[in-house]
Design a protein around this motif. Structure first.
Motif, PDB file in Angstrom:
ATOM      1  N   LEU A 131       0.831  -1.199   0.000  1.00 15.42           N
ATOM      2  CA  LEU A 131       0.000   0.000   0.000  1.00 15.42           C
ATOM      3  C   LEU A 131       0.870   1.254   0.000  1.00 15.42           C
ATOM      4  O   LEU A 131       0.608   2.198  -0.751  1.00 15.42           O
ATOM      5  CB  LEU A 131      -0.939   0.005   1.213  1.00 15.42           C
ATOM      6  CG  LEU A 131      -1.846   1.220   1.369  1.00 15.42           C
ATOM      7  CD1 LEU A 131      -2.770   1.367   0.155  1.00 15.42           C
ATOM      8  CD2 LEU A 131      -2.657   1.113   2.655  1.00 15.42           C
ATOM      9  N   ASP A 132       1.911   1.261   0.820  1.00 14.52           N
ATOM     10  CA  ASP A 132       2.830   2.408   0.849  1.00 14.52           C
ATOM     11  C   ASP A 132       3.483   2.619  -0.519  1.00 14.52           C
ATOM     12  O   ASP A 132       3.602   3.748  -0.986  1.00 14.52           O
ATOM     13  CB  ASP A 132       3.917   2.214   1.916  1.00 14.52           C
ATOM     14  CG  ASP A 132       3.383   2.339   3.323  1.00 14.52           C
ATOM     15  OD1 ASP A 132       2.259   2.851   3.508  1.00 14.52           O
ATOM     16  OD2 ASP A 132       4.098   1.910   4.263  1.00 14.52           O
ATOM     17  N   THR A 133       3.897   1.527  -1.147  1.00 20.03           N
ATOM     18  CA  THR A 133       4.506   1.613  -2.476  1.00 20.03           C
ATOM     19  C   THR A 133       3.503   2.160  -3.488  1.00 20.03           C
ATOM     20  O   THR A 133       3.847   3.021  -4.306  1.00 20.03           O
ATOM     21  CB  THR A 133       5.023   0.229  -2.924  1.00 20.03           C
ATOM     22  OG1 THR A 133       5.999  -0.222  -1.984  1.00 20.03           O
ATOM     23  CG2 THR A 133       5.623   0.272  -4.317  1.00 20.03           C
ATOM     24  N   SER A 134       2.272   1.679  -3.413  1.00 22.51           N
ATOM     25  CA  SER A 134       1.233   2.159  -4.338  1.00 22.51           C
ATOM     26  C   SER A 134       0.948   3.640  -4.126  1.00 22.51           C
ATOM     27  O   SER A 134       0.789   4.390  -5.088  1.00 22.51           O
ATOM     28  CB  SER A 134      -0.057   1.353  -4.158  1.00 22.51           C
ATOM     29  OG  SER A 134       0.157   0.013  -4.501  1.00 22.51           O
ATOM     30  N   LYS A 135       0.892   4.048  -2.857  1.00 26.61           N
ATOM     31  CA  LYS A 135       0.657   5.463  -2.562  1.00 26.61           C
ATOM     32  C   LYS A 135       1.788   6.319  -3.119  1.00 26.61           C
ATOM     33  O   LYS A 135       1.554   7.382  -3.690  1.00 26.61           O
ATOM     34  CB  LYS A 135       0.533   5.686  -1.056  1.00 26.61           C
ATOM     35  CG  LYS A 135      -0.773   5.227  -0.467  1.00 26.61           C
ATOM     36  CD  LYS A 135      -0.785   5.463   1.041  1.00 26.61           C
ATOM     37  CE  LYS A 135      -2.078   5.038   1.680  1.00 26.61           C
ATOM     38  NZ  LYS A 135      -2.058   5.241   3.141  1.00 26.61           N
ATOM     39  N   GLN A 136       3.029   5.854  -2.939  1.00 26.41           N
ATOM     40  CA  GLN A 136       4.179   6.605  -3.440  1.00 26.41           C
ATOM     41  C   GLN A 136       4.158   6.663  -4.964  1.00 26.41           C
ATOM     42  O   GLN A 136       4.442   7.702  -5.560  1.00 26.41           O
ATOM     43  CB  GLN A 136       5.498   6.006  -2.947  1.00 26.41           C
ATOM     44  CG  GLN A 136       6.700   6.849  -3.289  1.00 26.41           C
ATOM     45  CD  GLN A 136       6.617   8.256  -2.706  1.00 26.41           C
ATOM     46  OE1 GLN A 136       6.393   8.436  -1.519  1.00 26.41           O
ATOM     47  NE2 GLN A 136       6.777   9.266  -3.552  1.00 26.41           N
ATOM     48  N   THR A 137       3.807   5.559  -5.600  1.00 24.59           N
ATOM     49  CA  THR A 137       3.719   5.532  -7.064  1.00 24.59           C
ATOM     50  C   THR A 137       2.670   6.523  -7.554  1.00 24.59           C
ATOM     51  O   THR A 137       2.901   7.250  -8.523  1.00 24.59           O
ATOM     52  CB  THR A 137       3.385   4.107  -7.550  1.00 24.59           C
ATOM     53  OG1 THR A 137       4.413   3.217  -7.106  1.00 24.59           O
ATOM     54  CG2 THR A 137       3.266   4.034  -9.067  1.00 24.59           C
ATOM     55  N   LEU A 138       1.536   6.574  -6.860  1.00 26.81           N
ATOM     56  CA  LEU A 138       0.485   7.515  -7.228  1.00 26.81           C
ATOM     57  C   LEU A 138       0.949   8.961  -7.034  1.00 26.81           C
ATOM     58  O   LEU A 138       0.716   9.823  -7.897  1.00 26.81           O
ATOM     59  CB  LEU A 138      -0.783   7.248  -6.411  1.00 26.81           C
ATOM     60  CG  LEU A 138      -1.989   8.127  -6.715  1.00 26.81           C
ATOM     61  CD1 LEU A 138      -2.409   8.001  -8.173  1.00 26.81           C
ATOM     62  CD2 LEU A 138      -3.143   7.759  -5.793  1.00 26.81           C
ATOM     63  N   LEU A 139       1.619   9.235  -5.925  1.00 26.21           N
ATOM     64  CA  LEU A 139       2.150  10.579  -5.695  1.00 26.21           C
ATOM     65  C   LEU A 139       3.177  10.958  -6.766  1.00 26.21           C
ATOM     66  O   LEU A 139       3.180  12.095  -7.257  1.00 26.21           O
ATOM     67  CB  LEU A 139       2.793  10.679  -4.307  1.00 26.21           C
ATOM     68  CG  LEU A 139       1.851  10.699  -3.118  1.00 26.21           C
ATOM     69  CD1 LEU A 139       2.639  10.596  -1.810  1.00 26.21           C
ATOM     70  CD2 LEU A 139       0.998  11.948  -3.129  1.00 26.21           C
ATOM     71  N   ASP A 140       4.024  10.006  -7.124  1.00 23.03           N
ATOM     72  CA  ASP A 140       5.015  10.260  -8.174  1.00 23.03           C
ATOM     73  C   ASP A 140       4.326  10.560  -9.502  1.00 23.03           C
ATOM     74  O   ASP A 140       4.719  11.480 -10.225  1.00 23.03           O
ATOM     75  CB  ASP A 140       5.963   9.065  -8.332  1.00 23.03           C
ATOM     76  CG  ASP A 140       6.885   8.872  -7.134  1.00 23.03           C
ATOM     77  OD1 ASP A 140       6.952   9.780  -6.268  1.00 23.03           O
ATOM     78  OD2 ASP A 140       7.541   7.808  -7.065  1.00 23.03           O
ATOM     79  N   TYR A 141       3.288   9.783  -9.812  1.00 25.16           N
ATOM     80  CA  TYR A 141       2.544   9.993 -11.051  1.00 25.16           C
ATOM     81  C   TYR A 141       1.922  11.394 -11.064  1.00 25.16           C
ATOM     82  O   TYR A 141       1.983  12.109 -12.070  1.00 25.16           O
ATOM     83  CB  TYR A 141       1.460   8.919 -11.199  1.00 25.16           C
ATOM     84  CG  TYR A 141       0.573   9.132 -12.392  1.00 25.16           C
ATOM     85  CD1 TYR A 141       0.997   8.773 -13.672  1.00 25.16           C
ATOM     86  CD2 TYR A 141      -0.683   9.704 -12.250  1.00 25.16           C
ATOM     87  CE1 TYR A 141       0.195   8.987 -14.778  1.00 25.16           C
ATOM     88  CE2 TYR A 141      -1.496   9.924 -13.358  1.00 25.16           C
ATOM     89  CZ  TYR A 141      -1.063   9.560 -14.612  1.00 25.16           C
ATOM     90  OH  TYR A 141      -1.859   9.779 -15.703  1.00 25.16           O
ATOM     91  N   LYS A 142       1.343  11.797  -9.922  1.00 18.25           N
ATOM     92  CA  LYS A 142       0.739  13.132  -9.834  1.00 18.25           C
ATOM     93  C   LYS A 142       1.795  14.225  -9.996  1.00 18.25           C
ATOM     94  O   LYS A 142       1.557  15.230 -10.653  1.00 18.25           O
ATOM     95  CB  LYS A 142       0.013  13.304  -8.495  1.00 18.25           C
ATOM     96  CG  LYS A 142      -1.275  12.541  -8.394  1.00 18.25           C
ATOM     97  CD  LYS A 142      -1.927  12.763  -7.032  1.00 18.25           C
ATOM     98  CE  LYS A 142      -3.245  12.040  -6.907  1.00 18.25           C
ATOM     99  NZ  LYS A 142      -3.867  12.269  -5.598  1.00 18.25           N
TER     100      LYS A 142
END
Length: 191
Positions: A131-142
């Protein structure tokens, strides 16, 4: 697998029985310690794999200490109690106790509890990391999307061209594309 088990006794008067049972099952038992010992220091210093709490009836203070310990030094926790009050069970779960068992301490039950609790805990840790990795990936994408939007606004480029420019800057500076995107946003004039 043999685990290091920290035994916390909150007045159950069953410590000796539990130490003997856990040792017989091949676990390394640390303790027992009491609920008045500093759990915040004990857990990082003793490095147990699992915390087993033997309790006649867990007190609110004990549950609060366990909750605080769980947030600072997560470990799977099993509470062996002599009282089966649903309110206590709920409070124990809210404190981070993974399993709450009333009475009946046969060797196969304890062995199974420890194995299942450890597996569930490891699975939860793995899901939390994902979940942390997914959140970071989403933040990076944004962040990358915002940087592309900034480039599009200020350079009159298409989205594909803006992305290509970010990628080229990333290669030129030998930094990740998200690092370059952060730099673009940081360096852009604030409106």
């Amino acid at each position: 697998m043999s685990y290091r088990i920290l035994l916390v006794d909150t007045g159950s008067k069953r410590s000796e029985e539990l130490v003997a049972l856990l040792t017989e099952l091949g676990f390394e038992v640390i303790g027992p310690i009491t609920d008045t010992d500093d759990l915040y220091d004990c857990v990082p210093n003793l490095k147990p794999d699992i915390v087993v709490i033997a309790s006649h009836s867990p007190r609110r203070d004990t549950l609060e200490h366990l909750s605080g310990m769980q947030s600072r030094h997560p470990r799977p926790m099993i509470m062996l109690s002599q009282e089966g009050d649903p309110k206590l069970t709920r409070a124990a779960a809210q404190a981070g106790i993974n399993a709450y068992v009333v009475e009946g301490l046969s060797a196969p039950l304890v062995q199974s509890l420890i194995e299942v609790t450890m597996l569930v805990f490891l699975n939860q840790e793995s899901m939390a990391a994902e979940l942390d990795t997914s959140k970071q990936t989403l933040l990076d994408y944004k962040t990358i999307s915002k940087a592309k939007a900034h480039i599009i606004r200020h350079s009159n480029l298409s989205e594909a061209e803006a992305h290509k420019q970010l990628r080229r800057m990333s290669q030129d500076h030998r930094k990740s594309i998200v690092s370059i995107a952060r730099q673009v946003l940081r360096d852009s004039p604030k409106v």
